[in-house]
Scaffold this active site. Structure first.
Site, mmCIF file in Angstrom:
data_model
loop_
_atom_site.group_PDB
_atom_site.id
_atom_site.type_symbol
_atom_site.label_atom_id
_atom_site.label_comp_id
_atom_site.label_asym_id
_atom_site.label_seq_id
_atom_site.Cartn_x
_atom_site.Cartn_y
_atom_site.Cartn_z
ATOM 1 N N HIS A 130 42.085 -8.437 7.045
ATOM 2 C CA HIS A 130 41.303 -7.215 7.227
ATOM 3 C C HIS A 130 39.816 -7.415 6.953
ATOM 4 O O HIS A 130 39.000 -6.573 7.315
ATOM 5 C CB HIS A 130 41.872 -6.059 6.379
ATOM 6 C CG HIS A 130 41.574 -6.137 4.922
ATOM 7 N ND1 HIS A 130 42.492 -6.580 3.993
ATOM 8 C CD2 HIS A 130 40.484 -5.804 4.210
ATOM 9 C CE1 HIS A 130 41.973 -6.512 2.784
ATOM 10 N NE2 HIS A 130 40.746 -6.046 2.891
ATOM 11 N N ASP B 256 48.322 -10.353 5.928
ATOM 12 C CA ASP B 256 46.907 -10.040 5.695
ATOM 13 C C ASP B 256 46.133 -11.279 5.261
ATOM 14 O O ASP B 256 45.301 -11.213 4.355
ATOM 15 C CB ASP B 256 46.750 -8.913 4.671
ATOM 16 C CG ASP B 256 45.337 -8.310 4.694
ATOM 17 O OD1 ASP B 256 44.655 -8.444 5.725
ATOM 18 O OD2 ASP B 256 44.916 -7.735 3.670
ATOM 19 N N GLY C 54 35.339 -5.353 -1.761
ATOM 20 C CA GLY C 54 34.557 -6.581 -1.767
ATOM 21 C C GLY C 54 35.300 -7.742 -2.388
ATOM 22 O O GLY C 54 34.975 -8.900 -2.136
ATOM 23 N N SER D 137 38.393 -8.256 -1.719
ATOM 24 C CA SER D 137 39.415 -8.641 -0.745
ATOM 25 C C SER D 137 39.203 -10.074 -0.271
ATOM 26 O O SER D 137 38.102 -10.454 0.130
ATOM 27 C CB SER D 137 39.378 -7.709 0.462
ATOM 28 O OG SER D 137 39.795 -6.423 0.125
#
Length: 441
Positions: A102, A132, A203, A205
């Site tokens: 993402h 992901d 942030g 992630s």
């Protein structure tokens, strides 16, 4: 909160804290040891995990995704930043960075910022929506990399450190503990998350979750928040066990090819538990078994409830998918299931992804990642495979299929026929009593 006293060699942590500064010259050369309760830096007179963690920090990067901006153009038509996150270099020689899907999704260009101030363009090697995860590659010298260790060795209560670039800040380190393992239940995706209370915010992630020695145990991917979107002490990371398999697949073939066993599974919930007369709400229900499959050969039957797989507890269908989805074809997988209140065991052999676009079972049709059976209100989609065509199109478990390409579908035969072959299909479904149109590639 329960209080406890940790002891080592007969000294409590408090006693050790008082005693260590008094050890004189011999303490000046003391190093942190596996036997010590907390690493102690005698030169500075402080307890610290810095020695192990500092080796990993240069390998934590900021990832910026650029895409075509909306609104009036500046005239140069250059991609503009659309999102940012974090990443971890796991192969310094090849410049391989792992981050979240993402973070890079929808991007035209990607940049990687290093802690020494250098910035480089990166290319997308591949991405996997179901887990992901994404892999970037860039060319640079003098890179560091993070050592990766097996997440299966983790225990609830282990210390954990999250590193990333949250909320527009420079590289930030936070500390917590492993709050839980094998977390799932956020959908029928590939889920087997590490839960931690280390502060993770927007942030973070794609940034690494490290153990107390600075080794990578997972990639931070999501949080649960009370409504404001901030940190509430519940964050999730993809474990290294899944991470390394996915990264290996993306690097070798550019996509993740997942095996199967032929067991068509749905998640156990309270309603399904009542239907089956069970007193549990965690597990994966065998809705059907594909003819000629490994699951059929192993003796699994409709109505069986899978409770454990490879000695791991099963929360829902996503837990099983997380194990099967990273197993090479030919791998034998042990499952424990309930049938009529009695425990049974079976050995499933993971099969290579099938070439058949549609599987028609006795009571189930599987096609393009959706699994459907006849329900009380029509053709019920009871499971959607994470990362599949159906999942990407937005189809959800619980949808009722009414029309395909404006033609009614009343039974499994007509559904199988309508979904066979190549080409796009337009599905008209009912979701929570509302009509929804799905474009299925």
């Amino acid at each position: 909160m329960r209080r406890s006293t940790h002891r080592a060699h007969g000294l409590s942590i408090l006693a050790l804290a008082m005693a260590v500064p008094l050890m004189g010259a011999t303490a000046a050369v003391a190093q942190s040891t596996p036997q010590g309760p907390i690493p102690y830096d005698a030169r500075r007179g402080v307890f610290s995990f810095a020695e192990g963690l500092e080796r990993a920090l240069p390998a934590v990067v900021q990832v910026t995704t650029l895409g075509q901006s909306e609104g009036p153009s500046s005239g140069d038509n250059e991609p503009r930043p659309v999102s940012s996150g974090s990443g971890a270099i796991i192969d310094a020689r090849e410049g391989i960075v792992v981050t979240n899907n993402h973070v890079v999704e929808g991007g035209r260009k990607f940049t990687v910022d290093l802690t020494d101030g250098r910035i480089f363009d990166a290319v997308l090697v591949g991405a996997d929506k179901a887990t992901d995860l994404a892999v970037l590659k860039f060319d640079a010298s003098g890179l560091s990399q993070i050592e990766v260790v097996d997440s299966d060795q983790l225990r609830t209560g282990d210390l954990a450190f999250a590193v990333g670039y949250p909320l527009g800040l420079d590289q930030t380190l936070t500390m917590g503990v492993i709050s839980g393992l094998g977390r799932s239940g956020m959908g029928d995706r590939i889920e087997d998350y590490i839960q931690t209370d280390a502060a993770v915010n927007s942030g973070n992630s794609g940034g690494p979750l490290l153990d107390s020695r600075g080794r990578l145990i997972g990639i931070n991917t999501s949080i649960l928040s009370g409504g404001g979107g901030g940190n509430d002490g519940i964050a999730f990371a993809v474990p290294s066990r899944i991470l390394m398999y996915v990264v290996g697949q993306l690097r070798s073939v550019g996509e993740v090819k997942r095996g199967s066993t032929g067991a068509i599974l749905g998640s156990l919930n309270a309603e399904r538990s009542r239907d089956l007369g069970l007193g549990i709400v965690r597990g994966a229900v065998v809705e059907n078994v594909a003819p000629g499959s490994s699951a059929e050969a192993a003796g699994l039957q409709r109505g069986d409830v899978v409770r454990r797989i490879q000695n791991r507890p099963v929360s829902n269908a996503g837990t099983v998918a997380a194990t099967i989805g990273i197993a090479e074809p030919g791998t034998e997988v042990q499952v424990v299931y309930l049938r009529d209140g009695r425990e049974g065991r079976a050995t499933l052999t993971v099969e290579a992804p099938g070439d058949r676009p549609v599987v028609r079972g006795a009571e189930v049709v599987i096609a393009r990642g959706l699994s459907a059976r006849v329900g009380a209100d029509g053709l019920l989609v009871f499971a959607v495979e994470g990362g599949s065509v159906a999942a990407g199109a937005g189809l959800q478990a619980g949808d009722i299929i009414r029309l395909i390409d404006d033609s009614p579908v009343a039974g499994l035969d007509s559904l199988a026929a309508a979904l066979g072959g190549d080409g796009q299909r337009i599905l008209s479904v009912m979701r929570d009593a509302e009509p929804v149109e799905i474009s299925l590639p």
